[in-house]
Design an enzyme around this catalytic site. Structure first.
Site, PDB file in Angstrom:
ATOM      1  CG  HIS A 119     -10.976   6.192   1.821  1.00  0.00           C
ATOM      2  ND1 HIS A 119      -9.957   6.982   1.343  1.00  0.00           N
ATOM      3  CD2 HIS A 119     -10.390   5.026   2.198  1.00  0.00           C
ATOM      4  CE1 HIS A 119      -8.810   6.316   1.413  1.00  0.00           C
ATOM      5  NE2 HIS A 119      -9.053   5.131   1.929  1.00  0.00           N
ATOM      6  CG  HIS A 174      -9.425   0.068   1.933  1.00  0.00           C
ATOM      7  ND1 HIS A 174      -9.696   0.826   0.812  1.00  0.00           N
ATOM      8  CD2 HIS A 174      -8.648   0.828   2.735  1.00  0.00           C
ATOM      9  CE1 HIS A 174      -9.084   1.996   0.932  1.00  0.00           C
ATOM     10  NE2 HIS A 174      -8.444   2.025   2.090  1.00  0.00           N
ATOM     11  CG  PHE A 205      -2.809   7.381   2.131  1.00  0.00           C
ATOM     12  CD1 PHE A 205      -3.854   6.742   2.768  1.00  0.00           C
ATOM     13  CD2 PHE A 205      -3.106   8.432   1.280  1.00  0.00           C
ATOM     14  CE1 PHE A 205      -5.175   7.132   2.570  1.00  0.00           C
ATOM     15  CE2 PHE A 205      -4.417   8.831   1.066  1.00  0.00           C
ATOM     16  CZ  PHE A 205      -5.450   8.182   1.712  1.00  0.00           C
ATOM     17  CG  HIS A 260      -7.442   6.243   5.983  1.00  0.00           C
ATOM     18  ND1 HIS A 260      -6.461   5.306   6.208  1.00  0.00           N
ATOM     19  CD2 HIS A 260      -8.102   5.828   4.872  1.00  0.00           C
ATOM     20  CE1 HIS A 260      -6.524   4.365   5.268  1.00  0.00           C
ATOM     21  NE2 HIS A 260      -7.516   4.658   4.444  1.00  0.00           N
ATOM     22  CG  HIS A 268      -1.924   1.103   1.183  1.00  0.00           C
ATOM     23  ND1 HIS A 268      -1.855   2.174   2.033  1.00  0.00           N
ATOM     24  CD2 HIS A 268      -2.984   1.333   0.380  1.00  0.00           C
ATOM     25  CE1 HIS A 268      -2.845   3.011   1.766  1.00  0.00           C
ATOM     26  NE2 HIS A 268      -3.546   2.526   0.761  1.00  0.00           N
ATOM     27  CG  HIS A 327      -4.786   6.908  -2.406  1.00  0.00           C
ATOM     28  ND1 HIS A 327      -3.574   6.548  -1.898  1.00  0.00           N
ATOM     29  CD2 HIS A 327      -5.672   6.051  -1.871  1.00  0.00           C
ATOM     30  CE1 HIS A 327      -3.714   5.533  -1.071  1.00  0.00           C
ATOM     31  NE2 HIS A 327      -4.989   5.201  -1.044  1.00  0.00           N
ATOM     32  CG  HIS A 370      -7.573   0.616  -2.106  1.00  0.00           C
ATOM     33  ND1 HIS A 370      -7.457   1.704  -2.932  1.00  0.00           N
ATOM     34  CD2 HIS A 370      -6.753   0.864  -1.045  1.00  0.00           C
ATOM     35  CE1 HIS A 370      -6.619   2.582  -2.383  1.00  0.00           C
ATOM     36  NE2 HIS A 370      -6.174   2.105  -1.243  1.00  0.00           N
TER      37      HIS A 370
HETATM   38 CU1  C2O Z   1      -5.109   3.430  -0.080  1.00  0.00          CU
HETATM   39 CU2  C2O Z   1      -7.638   3.809   2.535  1.00  0.00          CU
HETATM   40  O1  C2O Z   1      -6.183   4.014   1.412  1.00  0.00           O
END
Ligand code: C2O
Length: 579
Positions: free
Chosen positions: A301, A335, A322, A305, A151, A171, A180
């Site tokens: 999203h 995710h 990230f 985070h 990631h 992203h 993802h």
């Molecule tokens: Cu690639 Cu939730 O991030």
């Protein structure tokens, strides 16, 4: 040996030495490879008859978005701190295979279930798989940290793109959902194989449903626990799925109601066109770059985070940055819900939602499978989850009918807005005409809420016209001065923006930047390119509900959140139509 035989010998050899490694090697490489390269036209002719269409085209010069596996390099975290996530051995030195669907006859459908509803047996099983994964040596690509670093690689731009110096990032564009999905697919298959249970499926964090709006209990214990989380957001704290660094202060019932209304906006009224939900079309090379995340990617999203990550860490690691996000096991459940909502949205939209652009369908990436084999997988491979062997348990969609109501009745609002014509916040230095409202080239800093009147090029469109073309509010030229977390909300025809939020129909959407600046090139000596970005919000339904469909202009307010406004400026706002 005659020429024909010679070609077949070379072909045979190439099949084993890695055809791509040779064609795609930089042109400055050594003599033997140089000679081989001169034979490539002949080889291609022979190969063309059997290779898949997209790959034939690629060999013939079509550029397909993909990583250049020879280029893994140090990259930058969201706050510009150098990070290194590359695998110990270059992936370009490994032989890869093309993704194959699992054999449907031997397939047991794996069902992903809500994390707050799974039983103890399941938790024990997953806990075991995860602790094995964590105990594998780092050299093993199935190791948990290696997974997390996949990631990091694709989110910080540790790979350059094939045939260009541009970094490959997944992203803030239409790569977000499929990339993802791939990552979770391989992660899930590895976990399953580590415990020899083919039915194993990841859970999903059902944060779009009231009962799922807290960190699921299972993530508080065993190998699921991560000490790097904001302590004030642990259960029973209800998540603010539109979090902006500042605690909402809402009591649980109001927070839930706000979350549900926000979901309606992100999944339904604000996501009527594919680009609004999926994000902008990101294509190869510098010209192909785009920065325009879809509704769900922006929030919940990004917001979640940030909400989960520890407020004591500089970048709210783990989940809040990230580069480190996938080190927190809850990442996979977060995710998994995003992946599920993609399916839900496709179900709501029907066939018109699908993307047919071959540039998207053929984009490919590399992951290790449960046998530690490097696999090349294309976006077109992951569009049917049944073929991939999994599905989601069906759960209620409480937001589906949560269409927000105006905070102020439209009749009263109309009257009050009329008296606003000489508003103080409208700066003298601007132009407003048929095409929109512009602050000029220096832009306008969002040090306070900015309120402007924006003309609408078309009024009273028919139902059919509206279905064909969504009215889109475009906030353009968004410039993030320092690469910091910023957020602002957008309201239409609001009377008092300080008192309302997503639960009110006047709320059109939100812009969130998680600090990963918009950088294109990061080779030594190359300049870092930063670009301004845009926000597009679908507002057709909102304008109907606000009874503003016949108006020649609307009032738009941008409200900076979390004290971040000084770092944002915008060039202007206008209305566009999106097919
Ligand atoms: Cu690639 Cu939730 O991030």
């Amino acid at each position: 040996m005659d020429a024909k035989n010679w070609v077949s010998v070379v072909l045979f050899t190439l099949a084993f030495t890695g055809f791509y490694a040779i064609i795609l090697l930089p042109y400055s490489s050594n003599g033997v490879l140089g000679e081989l390269r001169s034979l490539i036209p002949d080889i291609l002719t022979a190969w063309h008859s059997t290779a898949p269409k997209a790959l034939q085209e690629e060999a013939a010069g079509r550029v397909i978005l993909s990583p250049n596996l020879t280029t893994c390099h140090q990259s930058l975290s969201d706050a510009d701190v150098p990070v290194y996530c590359c695998p110990p051995k270059r992936e370009s030195e490994e032989a890869f295979i093309d993704f194959q669907f699992p054999d449907p006859s031997s397939l047991t459908l794996r069902i992903r279930r809500p994390a707050h509803l799974v039983d103890d047996d399941y938790i024990a099983k997953y806990n075991k798989a995860l602790s094995i994964m964590k105990s594998l040596p780092y050299e093993d690509p199935r190791n948990f940290m290696r997974q997390a670093n996949m990631h990091c690689i694709y989110c910080t731009g540790a790979y350059n793109q094939q045939h260009s110096n541009s970094l490959l990032k997944i992203h803030r564009s239409w790569l977000f959902f499929p990339w993802h999905r791939m990552m979770l697919y391989f992660h899930e298959r590895i976990l399953a194989s580590l415990i020899g249970d083919d039915t194993f499926a990841l859970p999903f964090w059902n944060w779009d449903s009231p009962a799922g709006m807290v960190i699921p209990r299972m993530y508080m214990n065993g190998s699921f626990r991560d000490p790097e989380r904001d302590a004030s957001h642990l259960p029973p704290q209800v998540a603010d799925i539109d979090f902006d660094y500042v605690e909402s202060g809402l009591d649980p019932q109001d927070q839930i109601a706000t979350n549900v209304a926000f979901m309606y906006n992100q999944m339904v009224s604000g996501a009527k066109k594919t680009e609004l939900f999926m994000g902008c079309p990101y294509k190869p090379g510098e010209e192909g770059f785009c920065d325009g995340p879809g509704t769900i990617e922006l929030a919940p999203h990004n917001a979640l985070h940030t909400w989960v990550g520890s407020n004591l860490n500089p970048e709210r690691e783990n989940l809040g940055a990230f580069y480190s996000a996938a080190r927190d096991p809850i990442f996979y459940a977060h995710h998994s819900n995003i992946d599920r909502l993609w399916e839900v949205w496709r179900g709501l939209q029907g066939a018109k939602a699908e993307i047919h652009d071959p540039d998207w369908l053929d984009s490919y990436f590399f992951f290790h499978d449960e046998k530690s084999q490097l696999v090349r997988i294309k976006i077109r491979d992951v569009l049917d989850i049944t073929k991939l062997g999994y599905d989601f348990q069906k759960v209620d969609l409480p937001w589906l009918n949560a269409r927000p109501k105006p905070a102020v009745s439209p009749k009263i609002a109309r009257y009050m807005l009329k008296t606003r014509e000489d508003d103080q916040n409208v700066l003298p230095r601007h132009t407003t005409d048929k095409v929109g409202f512009s602050f000029g080239p220096e832009g306008r800093t969002l040090d306070t809420a900015v309120r402007v009147k924006v003309p609408r090029p078309k009024i009273l469109r028919t139902k059919k016209e509206k279905e064909e073309e969504e009215e889109v509010l475009l906030v353009y030229g968004i410039d993030i001065k320092k690469d910091v977390y910023v957020k602002f909300d957008v309201y239409v025809n609001a009377i008092d923006e300080t008192r309302i939020g997503p639960e009110s129909r006047e709320f059109a959407g939100t812009f969130v930047n998680m600090r990963h600046g918009v950088r294109l090139v990061m080779n030594r000596g190359d300049a870092t390119v930063k670009r301004k970005t845009n926000l597009k919000l679908g507002i057709s339904e909102l304008l109907e509900d606000l009874e503003a469909d016949g108006d020649e202009s609307i009032w738009v307010t941008l409200v900076p959140r979390g004290g971040t406004g000084l770092h944002i400026s915008i060039d202007g706002i206008r209305i566009e139509y999106m097919r």
